[in-house]
Every structure is written in structure tokens, then in C-alpha cells.
Write an enzyme that holds these catalytic residues in place. Structure first.
Site, PDB file in Angstrom:
ATOM      1  N   LYS A  74       0.715  -1.312  -0.120  1.00 41.76           N
ATOM      2  CA  LYS A  74       0.052   0.068  -0.047  1.00 41.76           C
ATOM      3  C   LYS A  74       1.069   1.297  -0.124  1.00 41.76           C
ATOM      4  O   LYS A  74       0.316   2.319  -0.604  1.00 41.76           O
ATOM      5  CB  LYS A  74      -0.934   0.138   1.237  1.00 41.76           C
ATOM      6  CG  LYS A  74      -1.981  -1.160   1.344  1.00 41.76           C
ATOM      7  CD  LYS A  74      -2.781  -1.155   2.354  1.00 41.76           C
ATOM      8  CE  LYS A  74      -4.169  -2.432   2.076  1.00 41.76           C
ATOM      9  NZ  LYS A  74      -4.800  -2.104   3.576  1.00 41.76           N
ATOM     10  N   GLU A  86      -7.649  12.569  -1.030  1.00 46.55           N
ATOM     11  CA  GLU A  86      -7.362  13.239   0.334  1.00 46.55           C
ATOM     12  C   GLU A  86      -6.843  12.093   1.317  1.00 46.55           C
ATOM     13  O   GLU A  86      -6.142  12.288   2.076  1.00 46.55           O
ATOM     14  CB  GLU A  86      -8.484  14.025   0.782  1.00 46.55           C
ATOM     15  CG  GLU A  86      -8.751  15.301  -0.078  1.00 46.55           C
ATOM     16  CD  GLU A  86      -9.934  16.248   0.538  1.00 46.55           C
ATOM     17  OE1 GLU A  86     -10.502  15.802   1.614  1.00 46.55           O
ATOM     18  OE2 GLU A  86     -10.047  17.181  -0.089  1.00 46.55           O
ATOM     19  N   ASN A  95      -4.761   1.981  -1.416  1.00 48.30           N
ATOM     20  CA  ASN A  95      -5.251   0.673  -1.662  1.00 48.30           C
ATOM     21  C   ASN A  95      -6.109   0.465  -2.868  1.00 48.30           C
ATOM     22  O   ASN A  95      -6.555  -0.793  -3.072  1.00 48.30           O
ATOM     23  CB  ASN A  95      -6.205  -0.101  -0.649  1.00 48.30           C
ATOM     24  CG  ASN A  95      -7.197   0.509  -0.189  1.00 48.30           C
ATOM     25  OD1 ASN A  95      -7.631   1.623  -0.494  1.00 48.30           O
ATOM     26  ND2 ASN A  95      -8.026  -0.135   0.725  1.00 48.30           N
ATOM     27  N   ASP A 111      -9.361   2.230   3.284  1.00 50.41           N
ATOM     28  CA  ASP A 111      -9.763   1.550   4.493  1.00 50.41           C
ATOM     29  C   ASP A 111     -10.183   2.295   5.594  1.00 50.41           C
ATOM     30  O   ASP A 111     -11.151   1.951   6.308  1.00 50.41           O
ATOM     31  CB  ASP A 111      -8.068   1.261   5.012  1.00 50.41           C
ATOM     32  CG  ASP A 111      -7.637  -0.090   4.449  1.00 50.41           C
ATOM     33  OD1 ASP A 111      -8.285  -0.779   3.644  1.00 50.41           O
ATOM     34  OD2 ASP A 111      -6.272  -0.151   4.315  1.00 50.41           O
ATOM     35  N   GLY A 135      -4.381  -1.374  18.323  1.00 49.47           N
ATOM     36  CA  GLY A 135      -3.495  -1.693  17.212  1.00 49.47           C
ATOM     37  C   GLY A 135      -3.271  -0.210  16.369  1.00 49.47           C
ATOM     38  O   GLY A 135      -4.339   0.567  16.268  1.00 49.47           O
ATOM     39  N   GLY A 138      -0.771  -0.497   9.801  1.00 50.85           N
ATOM     40  CA  GLY A 138      -1.247   0.041   8.642  1.00 50.85           C
ATOM     41  C   GLY A 138      -2.665   0.459   8.612  1.00 50.85           C
ATOM     42  O   GLY A 138      -3.024   1.517   8.170  1.00 50.85           O
TER      43      GLY A 138
END
Length: 266
Positions: A74, A86, A95, A111, A135, A138
């Protein structure tokens, strides 16, 4: 309707490593068949060290119209894009990528917007909420930035890698200076939106990422782990009367964004 490939078929490619659990080819090829779209999505599993060479070659394929990119590519894909949306600018990763009419490539990151869209589909509005995100990898980075953009009132981050959590806090404070943001462990009872973006829950016997007994019915719980869809954490949350959002909710919201980007919408 079955999927038929012709000489005029438009090509889309899913890039990642590994791809054995990827759901996109099955979903989108069924969509193409149902809507009579002459296109196919092909998975291509490629290692990081071969990614740049593959992208340089693929961009010369004239019937290639778009890419869906998953881990670990990615960030690497940015070097092959001419323009970013953006969300991709904020996150520093993409992605999805689309070939424009002039041959240039546009990329964006779905995402985070997909996660927020999945929350909204479940009736969970992020605005004004106090959120706790476990977490800081990414995907979680994209989710955190999307939550800030959506207007959460407070965001606490926790990661086993304390430096990674601290770095994401710094990014959020820079981009959203009015956001109350910090790193550290927390009691989920202090928050009204709790999100698991760790791998915990993917394997049978995994420990819960936090003490679910501390949840109250006013706390919404999201878990982006997609296999199983209802994770042990979400099962425990549902037993306590909490609204829940699943990894599938996030996936389905992302697919709607991709359909609009590529012009596949019904």
C-alpha cells in the site's frame, strides 16, 4: 449470468502477498457477471522485492483499468501514481488505483473511509464519541485518521509497539490539532466506541484484546478481523447488549467506494 472473458474485457488486478484469503476476486467477478460488465479482477501474488518491476510492466497493458492493493504494497504503490485522493495523502498509502482518461494514475485509500462507512451502516455514528483503538498498524493508521476526520471527540491508541502508537499520536495531533488524542492502555468502560484492529481473534483460542466484562450497553464495539466474522470479542460484546460492527461491514463499505471510483455502480 456467468462471467465471460472476451478480447475486449477490461482488466483489474488485485496485488498483495499473500492472497489466499482474499475475498475481492470472488466478490467483484460475481458483481461483473450480475451487472453484465465486461471486466475481470485477477489476483496477482507478488513479493515486495518484485513489486516495482511488475508495476512498471503492468502500466503498459492498455486494457488494464485499475488496481486493488493490499498488504504489503500500500505504500510502495505511491511511487507509481500520478495523483492522490485526500485520504491517501493523509495516510501516506493507497489501496485502490485507477487509470485516468489521459493515461495518468489516480490512487486513494479506502481502509479508513470504509471502516467509518461500516460503522454508519450499523447505525454507529462516530461524531462526538470517545474512541479507544487497539492496534496501530497500517490499516489501523488509516482508521484512526478517518475517525479524526469524522469528528470523534477523543481518541486513545494502544499498541504493543509503544513507539508506533506514539508516532501515530503525533501524526494525529499534527493533522487534527483540536483532537484529544493520546497513547496508552485504557479501561473500555471509559469509552463509548472500542475498536480492535489487532490480529487477536483470528485464531481459535486467542485471548480477547481487553476485558469484555468492562463493556456496558452504551459502548459500541468494532472488530475488523474478518475470519471469523463474529469474533469472540464481538460475541462477548453482543451478549452485553453492545452495538457491534464487523470486518465484513468495513469490507462492504469499501466495495461501494471502489464501485463508484471504477464506474461499476448499478
Amino acid at each position: 449470468m456467468s462471467l465471460t472473458i472476451s478480447g475486449a474485457t477490461r482488466l483489474y488486478v488485485l496485488l498483495g502477498d499473500p492472497l489466499d484469503k482474499a475475498r475481492s476476486p470472488e466478490y467483484y467477478n460475481a458483481l461483473f457477471a450480475a451487472r453484465g460488465i465486461d471486466a475481470v479482477l485477477v489476483p496477482m501474488e507478488v513479493a515486495s522485492q518484485e513489486f516495482d518491476a511488475l508495476l512498471r510492466a503492468m502500466k503498459s497493458v492498455r486494457n488494464l483499468d485499475g488496481l486493488i492493493i493490499t498488504m504489503p504494497h500500500k505504500q510502495a504503490v505511491l511511487a507509481h501514481l500520478d495523483r492522490l485522493g485526500e485520504a491517501a495523502e493523509r495516510v501516506g498509502a493507497a489501496n485502490v488505483a485507477r487509470r485516468e482518461a489521459d493515461g495518468r494514475w489516480f490512487g486513494d485509500m479506502y481502509d479508513g473511509p470504509g471502516f467509518v462507512g461500516g460503522l454508519r451502516a450499523r447505525g454507529i455514528a462516530p461524531e462526538g464519541r470517545r474512541a479507544y483503538l487497539l492496534g496501530c498498524g497500517g490499516v489501523a493508521r488509516a482508521m484512526a485518521l478517518a475517525l479524526a476526520e469524522a469528528g470523534v471527540a477523543r481518541l486513545r491508541l494502544h499498541d504493543l509497539d509503544a513507539q508506533r502508537a506514539a508516532a501515530l499520536v503525533e501524526t494525529l495531533r499534527t493533522q487534527y490539532p483540536r483532537l484529544d488524542c493520546e497513547a496508552g492502555a485504557a479501561d473500555p468502560a471509559q469509552f463509548d466506541l472500542v475498536i480492535n484492529a489487532t490480529p487477536l481473534g483470528m485464531q481459535p483460542g486467542d485471548a480477547l484484546p481487553f476485558d469484555a466484562s468492562r463493556l456496558t450497553p452504551r459502548t459500541a464495539v468494532a472488530d475488523v478481523t474478518t475470519k471469523p466474522e463474529i469474533t469472540p470479542l464481538l460475541a462477548a460484546a453482543r451478549e452485553r447488549g453492545c452495538p457491534i460492527a464487523t470486518g465484513r461491514d468495513m469490507f462492504e463499505a469499501q466495495t461501494l467506494l471502489a464501485e463508484r471510483l471504477f464506474g461499476w455502480s448499478a
